[in-house]
Scaffold this motif. Sequence first.
Motif, mmCIF file in Angstrom:
data_model
loop_
_atom_site.group_PDB
_atom_site.id
_atom_site.type_symbol
_atom_site.label_atom_id
_atom_site.label_comp_id
_atom_site.label_asym_id
_atom_site.label_seq_id
_atom_site.Cartn_x
_atom_site.Cartn_y
_atom_site.Cartn_z
ATOM 1 N N GLU A 21 87.849 8.217 65.217
ATOM 2 C CA GLU A 21 86.453 8.427 64.836
ATOM 3 C C GLU A 21 86.316 9.810 64.224
ATOM 4 O O GLU A 21 87.186 10.667 64.399
ATOM 5 C CB GLU A 21 85.537 8.286 66.055
ATOM 6 C CG GLU A 21 85.825 9.273 67.173
ATOM 7 C CD GLU A 21 84.979 9.012 68.408
ATOM 8 O OE1 GLU A 21 84.131 8.101 68.366
ATOM 9 O OE2 GLU A 21 85.149 9.728 69.416
ATOM 10 N N THR A 22 85.238 10.001 63.496
ATOM 11 C CA THR A 22 84.965 11.296 62.885
ATOM 12 C C THR A 22 83.842 11.970 63.659
ATOM 13 O O THR A 22 82.796 11.360 63.914
ATOM 14 C CB THR A 22 84.560 11.136 61.404
ATOM 15 O OG1 THR A 22 85.643 10.517 60.701
ATOM 16 C CG2 THR A 22 84.269 12.486 60.766
ATOM 17 N N VAL A 23 84.067 13.220 64.052
ATOM 18 C CA VAL A 23 83.076 13.957 64.840
ATOM 19 C C VAL A 23 82.835 15.320 64.202
ATOM 20 O O VAL A 23 83.646 15.821 63.424
ATOM 21 C CB VAL A 23 83.550 14.153 66.300
ATOM 22 C CG1 VAL A 23 83.790 12.814 66.971
ATOM 23 C CG2 VAL A 23 84.798 15.018 66.367
ATOM 24 N N ARG A 31 89.711 17.359 71.629
ATOM 25 C CA ARG A 31 90.052 16.095 70.972
ATOM 26 C C ARG A 31 91.371 16.247 70.226
ATOM 27 O O ARG A 31 91.776 17.351 69.850
ATOM 28 C CB ARG A 31 88.940 15.680 70.005
ATOM 29 C CG ARG A 31 87.566 15.580 70.649
ATOM 30 C CD ARG A 31 87.490 14.534 71.737
ATOM 31 N NE ARG A 31 87.608 13.199 71.187
ATOM 32 C CZ ARG A 31 86.581 12.497 70.704
ATOM 33 N NH1 ARG A 31 85.362 13.017 70.707
ATOM 34 N NH2 ARG A 31 86.777 11.284 70.227
ATOM 35 N N TRP A 167 83.714 18.578 59.606
ATOM 36 C CA TRP A 167 83.976 17.331 60.328
ATOM 37 C C TRP A 167 85.483 17.136 60.466
ATOM 38 O O TRP A 167 86.246 17.535 59.596
ATOM 39 C CB TRP A 167 83.387 16.134 59.569
ATOM 40 C CG TRP A 167 81.910 16.214 59.357
ATOM 41 C CD1 TRP A 167 81.268 16.822 58.306
ATOM 42 C CD2 TRP A 167 80.891 15.698 60.197
ATOM 43 N NE1 TRP A 167 79.915 16.716 58.453
ATOM 44 C CE2 TRP A 167 79.642 16.018 59.605
ATOM 45 C CE3 TRP A 167 80.902 14.975 61.393
ATOM 46 C CZ2 TRP A 167 78.431 15.654 60.178
ATOM 47 C CZ3 TRP A 167 79.684 14.610 61.966
ATOM 48 C CH2 TRP A 167 78.474 14.948 61.357
ATOM 49 N N THR A 169 88.612 14.180 61.882
ATOM 50 C CA THR A 169 88.926 12.818 62.316
ATOM 51 C C THR A 169 89.870 12.895 63.513
ATOM 52 O O THR A 169 90.963 13.454 63.405
ATOM 53 C CB THR A 169 89.567 12.016 61.175
ATOM 54 O OG1 THR A 169 88.663 11.970 60.071
ATOM 55 C CG2 THR A 169 89.868 10.592 61.622
ATOM 56 N N TYR A 171 91.248 11.052 67.476
ATOM 57 C CA TYR A 171 91.387 9.827 68.248
ATOM 58 C C TYR A 171 90.223 9.718 69.238
ATOM 59 O O TYR A 171 89.765 10.722 69.796
ATOM 60 C CB TYR A 171 92.709 9.816 69.011
ATOM 61 C CG TYR A 171 93.907 9.629 68.113
ATOM 62 C CD1 TYR A 171 94.247 8.369 67.631
ATOM 63 C CD2 TYR A 171 94.687 10.716 67.723
ATOM 64 C CE1 TYR A 171 95.347 8.193 66.797
ATOM 65 C CE2 TYR A 171 95.775 10.547 66.883
ATOM 66 C CZ TYR A 171 96.095 9.284 66.422
ATOM 67 O OH TYR A 171 97.170 9.120 65.592
ATOM 68 N N ARG A 172 89.780 8.502 69.415
ATOM 69 C CA ARG A 172 88.733 8.243 70.385
ATOM 70 C C ARG A 172 89.232 8.604 71.795
ATOM 71 O O ARG A 172 90.409 8.479 72.096
ATOM 72 C CB ARG A 172 88.357 6.765 70.311
ATOM 73 C CG ARG A 172 87.311 6.325 71.319
ATOM 74 C CD ARG A 172 86.894 4.889 71.082
ATOM 75 N NE ARG A 172 88.013 3.971 70.989
ATOM 76 C CZ ARG A 172 88.695 3.520 72.029
ATOM 77 N NH1 ARG A 172 88.419 3.956 73.250
ATOM 78 N NH2 ARG A 172 89.678 2.648 71.862
#
Length: 403
Positions: A21-23, A31, A167, A169, A171-172
């Motif tokens: 996901e992108t956070v 993360r 931002w 990318t 891993y969840r």
Amino acid sequence: MIPVEEARARILAALSPVGVETVALSESLGRVLAQPVTARRLQPPKDLSAMDGYALRFEDIGTLPVTLSVIAEVPAGGSFEETVPAGACVRIFTGGPLPDGTDTIVIQENTDADEAAGTVTILEGSPEGRHVRRAGLDFAPGDILVDTGKRLGARDIGLAAAGNVPWVTVYRKPRVAILSTGDEIALPGDPIGPNQIVSSNGPALAAAVTAAGGVPTLMPIAPDDAESLQALARNAAGHDLLLTTGGASVGKHDLVGSALAETGLELDFWKIAMRPGKPLMFGSFAGMPMLGLPGNPVSALVCFLLFGRPALTRLAGASNTGVTFTPARLGSALPENDRREDYLRADLHRDESGHLIATPTQRQDSSMMSTLSQAGGLVRRLPHAPAAEAGATVDVLVFPDGF
């Protein structure tokens, strides 16, 4: 029974990273990167001064002392857009960009300024290019700042921010279902029967999962009933890992293996040659990895540290999934070990010379959470290790933050 290293290798080999996901960069602490962070700008963007002083031409300070005209002032964030001629200089501050025509900084301590006359006398020179941070000294557009598989810390986030990256990318976070079993346990604060104990495993493992970067779901306690256990395990569907505690041994009421085998458990291994934690179980339940931890509180947490935490690290996409041991000196003698790999709770401290000293606690009963809480780490003793005197070197697993 299989060795500890083999058990960990088999667990890790069966796992792969979860989705990505992108956070926002501000939410990325801890993360793991799924894509590298690349610079979007030049840093520094121009030649900058590293000191407060005067920007000038090196050729103008060949003979000292020399007096130069001060034609401008350049603070950080400011600029002087004209070319500085021979015989002149600019007052410059740390972070200020060097104007065209200048190539060297002389620090202010080596000068004598006459503000009224608009001049400065250079008393002591500098080598050519001194105190200049060249454009691109740190990185250039397209440079990889932080690579895939790195767990982001404050330094990495600062570097990404400097590269103008808002931002990332990643891993969840792995989702972990925690299922405690046994008629004898009750949740903290619930009514406790005369023959029951308070469940510490669920809350402790939920905290350990969170500290390791996962998202725990603490499920209701499963009674010693096959149908109830099966139903609760099925409710864990959608998680990335199922952690069970208790019911993994060989007693009449130890139902985890047999009950789940009836509804899709594919067992990889059961029982490992270690203490505490012999009845460790690993397999796949309905397509979801399942790690069955012992019911004794110390055994459950030690096994999580040795197997569950590396499993979460793999699921989270991190490149370093190993268990790191630190050399230490024994604070007290130990007898010869048997065929099982032993993990002893120990007090850790540094002596006057800075050496790490590990003193195993006298009682190592796997029900004693107080000794685990007070310990600083675990002394590892390999199978059949000979007796060791105080002062001998041993391997220690220092407890990570949050454990």
